[in-house]
Structure formats: C-alpha cells, structure tokens
Enzyme design. Structure first.
Site, PDB file in Angstrom:
ATOM      1  N   LYS A  51       0.510  -1.083  -0.307  1.00 29.78           N
ATOM      2  CA  LYS A  51      -0.341   0.109  -0.394  1.00 29.78           C
ATOM      3  C   LYS A  51       0.477   1.629  -0.031  1.00 29.78           C
ATOM      4  O   LYS A  51       1.760   0.893   0.594  1.00 29.78           O
ATOM      5  CB  LYS A  51      -1.023  -0.119   1.407  1.00 29.78           C
TER       6      LYS A  51
ATOM      7  N   LYS B 294       0.465  -1.956   9.430  1.00 28.78           N
ATOM      8  CA  LYS B 294       1.633  -0.663   9.249  1.00 28.78           C
ATOM      9  C   LYS B 294       1.594   1.191   9.409  1.00 28.78           C
ATOM     10  O   LYS B 294       0.812   2.039   9.003  1.00 28.78           O
ATOM     11  CB  LYS B 294       2.377  -0.907   8.408  1.00 28.78           C
ATOM     12  N   ASP B 295       2.740   1.644   8.888  1.00 28.66           N
ATOM     13  CA  ASP B 295       2.297   3.110   8.508  1.00 28.66           C
ATOM     14  C   ASP B 295       1.946   3.678   7.372  1.00 28.66           C
ATOM     15  O   ASP B 295       1.735   2.646   6.238  1.00 28.66           O
ATOM     16  CB  ASP B 295       4.213   3.846   8.880  1.00 28.66           C
ATOM     17  N   LYS B 296       0.793   4.496   7.877  1.00 31.08           N
ATOM     18  CA  LYS B 296       0.315   5.886   6.761  1.00 31.08           C
ATOM     19  C   LYS B 296       1.820   6.083   5.873  1.00 31.08           C
ATOM     20  O   LYS B 296       1.371   5.697   4.193  1.00 31.08           O
ATOM     21  CB  LYS B 296      -0.799   6.325   7.382  1.00 31.08           C
TER      22      LYS B 296
END
Length: 634
Positions: free
Chosen positions: A231, A260-262
């Site tokens: 992503k 997970k981090d954006k």
C-alpha cells in the site's frame, strides 16, 4: 560507553508541519544536565492537550539520548516523499515479505495428499477418539434433513469442545468437512458451531460474512487465502475497511499480523477467510494505492503479533554535509557504528499516542481512574487541527453535551468512535458514560490503556538513562533465560539483580535491562526506579502497585520491555542527486545528472531491521540526535 549518564533534552517548541532541519555544521550546545528538571515534574496531570511550551516528546515521556552529544548532528528532511519510507514485514519464518507476483493465481484445487488427510477412518471412530456425546450424530443428521422435515428444526448445533486442544478441534473441523459435506463449522469460544452450508442463521459473524462472500467453497481447498498487501500512503485498517465495504462482508474475515505506517510504502501479509484469489486480485485496481499479490491458500489465519519484525528503508533528503562528502561519510560511519553497537532507547514513539492535540494516554489515564465522563469528554471535545465540520460538531457537543440527537446529526460518519459513543448515549441515557466506553471495540479501549502504560514506561526510561549509570546496578531487572516480551498483556518471567556478584556471574550488560509497563502481574525494580514509578503515577492520583480495577477490562496485567534496542543489519548509503522529486529508494548511490550537471543535493539512505514492538522513528532520533517531533511525518 564513555559517559555514565545519557543526554537529557528539556521541553522544545512543537512543530506542526514537516520542516527541513537545521544545518548539520551547527553543533547544539551541550545540555546542562544539572539544570534540567525531572521529567516527572514536567509532564501534565490535568485534562486537555499539549501545552504550547511543551514538545510532543516531553508530553509522552521522551527526554533522553543514549549516546553523548556528537560532533556531527545529522540534519535533513524526513518523509519528504511517500517513497522515502518503505517498510517490509518480516514473517515468523524470518523472511522479508516482498510483492513479487501480482498476476499468478494459485493452482487449481486438488484433493489432499495422504499426509494431509485426517487420522480417523469413520465418524464413529472420531466420536470415541474425541470423547464426544453419541447423540451428536443424530443431531447432525437432523440438521442435514431439517429442510425436508415438516417440523421446525434447529439452525445450528453447538458442540462443546472445551476439553479439546487445538489439534482436537482441528480434527473435528476436518471430519465435519469430510463426513458431513452439507455442513460447515466455525469455532465460537468453547464451542464448535455446526450449520448447513449456506445457512443465513449461523450465529457466527465470521460465518455470516462468509455466506455473503460465497458459500460454495471447494471441499479440498484450505479455508484461508493468504496474500501480500502493498500500500501507498494508506492505513492498514482503512484498506481493510474499504475492502469490506466493496465486498459487503464483515471486517473480521480479514486478519493481519500488525498495522503499518500510513505515510510510506509498506508491504505485509494478510489472510482472508473463504475469499478467492480471483476476487481479491480483481479488487486491486479499485482501491487507490493498493496492490495484492503472491496468492496462496493456507489452513490458518494470521494473528496480531505473528511476525518477527520489520525491514525499513528510509531516505533522509537534503542532508547538509561537512567540508566534503568524504568527511561526511566518515562522520556517518562513526554514527552508525556507535548506534549499531550501543543501540537506542527503546521508547514508544509518538505514533503510539495519536496525532491529535489530546494524546491517547490522557484517555487511558481517565479510564484507569474510572473517570468515565472525563474519558468520554477527552474523546468528544474540541482538539483543534480538524476539518471545519468536525470542529463545529465538537464545539456543539461542548456547549450542550446532553443534546445527543442533535450531535448524532452533526458528527460526520467518518468519526466512527465518536458516533458509537453518541449512539450508546442515545440508547442508554445521555450520562451513561461507562456504557458508552464499554460499547467501544475492545482493541480501541486497549489502545487508550496501553498508551498510558507506554507513557509511564517512557518517563521512567528517561529518568533511568538520565540519572544513570549506563550499566546494570542491583535492583535492575532482566528477562529470565530465553524469555522475551512482545505481548503487552502477557508478562514474561524476569529476574531482579541482587548484587554486583549476581551481575558479574550473569554477564549482564545495560542492553539486557528491562522495565515494566505498569500492571497487577508485574514486578518492579528494587532500586531508585521504583520511586520514579510511584512519583509519576502519584501525579495522576494512581499507584503502580494497585493496578486491579473493579471492571476486569480495565485491569492491566502489565509486561516488560527492553530499555535498549539494537537495530539488525544497519546499513547506510550517501546519495547525490539533482531532481528533488526523484525516487531515491531504488536508485544507485550517485545518480547521473543530466547534461553533465553537477549533483547539488545529498541524501542518506538507511536500511535496518527492528523487532515488531520497536519504532523506527526512535532509531532515527538517535542516529540524527534530534527530537522526533522535529521530523514530523504528517
């Protein structure tokens, strides 16, 4: 290490936007440690958000560096582009998760091989082997023939499997699939629930969702699809929610090992219950910034924590260099060698405490104090920095909190937590604050509670490093042999160091020390650190030794966390470039400038691996020797 205590940083001005950090050639003055106030005294105890004079780090207990102030402090722009921050999950097998094939589908279903087949020859043999009631056979037969009978028949059968282990339950599921082809089964607490395949009255949310996703699941196909999810600039949970909205299924069909981090490009595994690879592949183009691939079918779903860690590739752009690139390389080598050998303070990063002006640990504090109204207010009241419609809705709530019907009309649907609170208050009464809190999903409640534990841990770690010494002392704590803690609700065995002889005999180093996250099942250090726990929590009218609550959901068992964490395989590379928008994560060290133009910009690429419970921003903080709120990622 040469110093006996770590460097301590006092309150700093907050930064609301990403910024280029100060010139690398400027060396900040050495902090006057004797003049610094204890972090215990600086941290706020009242309700509300971050005060203007406080940095976000200070508010959440972060205040020290592990190594002495370096001659060269690395400065640059962090997360200037989405591709500057790449994260790849490391699976339980130790392999880095990569998206290598977004097109190939799994091979056609085949019957299980002899090694995969169940270990009973008949259903009657299974009844005896698993000590099940003989009446189950007639009940299942009645369930199968229910649609042909004139009499009302049950829609499901509950088989009590509390006496069975995981293998026994798995064998029962497999046997139902083999001997009762018209039936399907799911686990619900201590029961296996059996219903007709395709039944809409299963009673299991996962089964209901499965019915909507298609119940004609091939008999010999494992029930879970595993895929790689990559992503761009998307939250993991947002991707799953959008996916379920398109598919019209419940979110609990999907599972993953961790969020997970954006802001970044992240790659991880997900599993989906009875979702075909063809269907998931077809949705890749419908979700912005999302690609699925590497499909296969497996027998088990992923659970939270089913990973060894994460592999990071981070770009720091616009780095100011010393007199020459060669001198900069020498300085970088020194920094990375120091952090590789000495590690960094294993703080919970700012992400742990949310991005709003009201940190999540303030809500957690109210929950632990059983102040339900304050907890609701902290979630609902104005916090600044939001869209106009949200700020108007929050302001209206603050002015007239009992007008629940009006607030439900005003609060946007995207604020799911706030609307869930309002819906509960509408149903149970405008002041039923405990009901509203208990209506929140358990993971949300735990997020608030764990944030408070994390704040206390951070503040104690700051004081342990600041006061020193940076070596073990009697009363410190270590994990027992072969124990480690990644589960915040499952304490591992620890040993309290008795004396200097005990320290020498065990070969304990500072990197082996742990501190507890407050809870009713943990031990506390028997040196000055125990007083720090009491002081910090006394400021919030709480006692670390009294962590049980009347409502079990708010009784935290606690756990332990290493004070120091070391990165694995820390690598660095100096990159020169001319195009400020270039993707540097996949480029060589020196990019060829067009028309023989000389490179004008310099960046550093860091690659490293960390355990799942550690924060990359805290490692970068130590590498750069600057507070992490000075390289904002939003």
């Amino acid at each position: 290490m040469e110093s006996t205590t770590g460097e301590y940083i006092d309150g700093m001005e907050p930064h609301s936007k990403r910024r280029k950090l100060n010139d690398a050639s400027r060396v900040d003055p050495q902090p006057d440690l004797s003049a610094q106030q204890s972090n215990v005294d600086q941290l706020p105890t009242g309700m509300g958000g971050v005060r203007a004079a406080e940095s976000r780090e200070v508010v959440v207990g972060i205040g020290a560096f592990l190594r002495p102030h370096p001659e060269y402090s690395l400065r640059g722009s962090f997360k200037a582009r989405i591709t500057d921050f790449a994260v790849n999950e490391i699976g339980l097998d130790g392999q880095v998760v990569e998206l290598t094939d977004a097109d190939t589908l799994p091979a056609p279903d085949a019957a299980p091989t002899p090694s995969d087949s169940i270990s009973v020859a008949s259903w009657d043999e299974l009844i005896i082997q698993l000590s099940l009631p003989p009446t189950i056979t007639s009940e299942l037969q009645c369930l199968v023939e229910g649609s042909e009978s004139a009499q009302p028949q049950p829609s499901e059968i509950l088989i009590n499997v509390s006496h069975l282990d995981k293998n026994g339950r798995k064998l029962l599921h497999q046997s139902i699939r083999q001997f009762w082809t018209d039936l399907s089964s799911v686990t619900r607490e201590q029961f296996i629930v059996v219903s007709k395949t395709g039944s809409a009255t299963s009673g299991s949310s996962r089964q209901n969702a499965n019915n909507r996703s298609g119940y004609d699941w091939p008999q010999h196909r494992p029930k879970y699809l595993r895929a790689v999810l990559r992503k761009w600039n998307r939250d993991t949970t947002d991707v799953i929610h959008e996916l379920c909205k398109i598919m019209r299924v419940r979110a609990n069909l999907f599972s993953f090992a961790g969020t997970k981090d954006k802001r970044g490009v992240t790659t991880q595994l997900i599993t989906a219950f009875k979702v075909s690879a063809e269907r998931l592949k077809g949705l890749s183009g419908r979700l912005k910034g999302v690609t699925f691939g590497n499909f296969c079918y497996v027998d088990a779903s992923l659970g939270l924590g089913d990973l060894k860690g994460n592999r990071f590739s981070v770009i720091l752009r616009n780095v100011s260099v010393l007199e020459s690139l060669d001198k900069t390389r020498v300085a970088l080598q020194t920094i990375c060698q120091s952090v590789s050998q000495g590690g960094f303070i294993n703080y919970f990063g700012l992400q742990r405490f949310g991005t709003g002006q009201i940190p999540t640990h303030h809500v957690g504090r109210a929950l632990l104090k059983e102040d339900w109204k304050s907890a609701v207010d902290l979630i609902m009241l104005p916090r600044g920095g939001e869209s106009d419609d949200v700020e108007r809705a929050r302001a209206a709530y603050a002015a007239a909190p009992l007008e629940i019907d009006l607030h439900l009309q005003a609060f946007p649907r995207k604020l799911t937590i706030e609307r869930l609170i309002l819906e509960t208050l509408q149903k149970s009464g405008a002041t039923a604050y405990l009901n509203a809190i208990q209506a929140l999903p358990r993971p949300t409640r735990l997020l608030y509670l764990h944030a408070y534990q994390s704040y206390v841990w951070n503040a104690v770690a700051t004081e342990r490093v600041r006061k020193g010494p940076l070596c073990p002392i009697p009363g410190d704590m270590i994990f027992e042999a072969s124990a480690s803690s990644t589960d915040e609700d499952t304490p591992c065995p620890v040993h309290i160091l008795l004396n200097e002889e005990d320290i020498r005999n065990r070969g304990v180093q500072f990197e082996h020390l742990v501190l507890p996250l407050p809870g009713h099942q943990v031990k506390y250090p028997t040196n000055y650190c125990s007083d720090i726990y009491r002081q910090i929590m006394a400021a919030d009218a709480m006692d670390p030794m009294e962590m049980k609550r009347k409502i079990s959901d708010f009784s935290l068992p606690g756990s332990y966390r290493l004070i120091v964490q070391k990165p694995t395989d820390l690598q660095w590379d100096l990159i020169t470039y001319t195009d400020p928008n270039a993707d540097l994560n996949d480029e060589p060290s020196v990019m060829s400038p067009p028309n023989n133009e000389k490179p004008t910009l310099t960046a550093v690429k860091f690659k490293f691996s960390l355990p799942s419970s550690s924060y990359a921003t805290m490692l970068l903080r130590e590498l750069c020797y600057i507070p992490s709120d000075q390289f904002e990622d939003d």
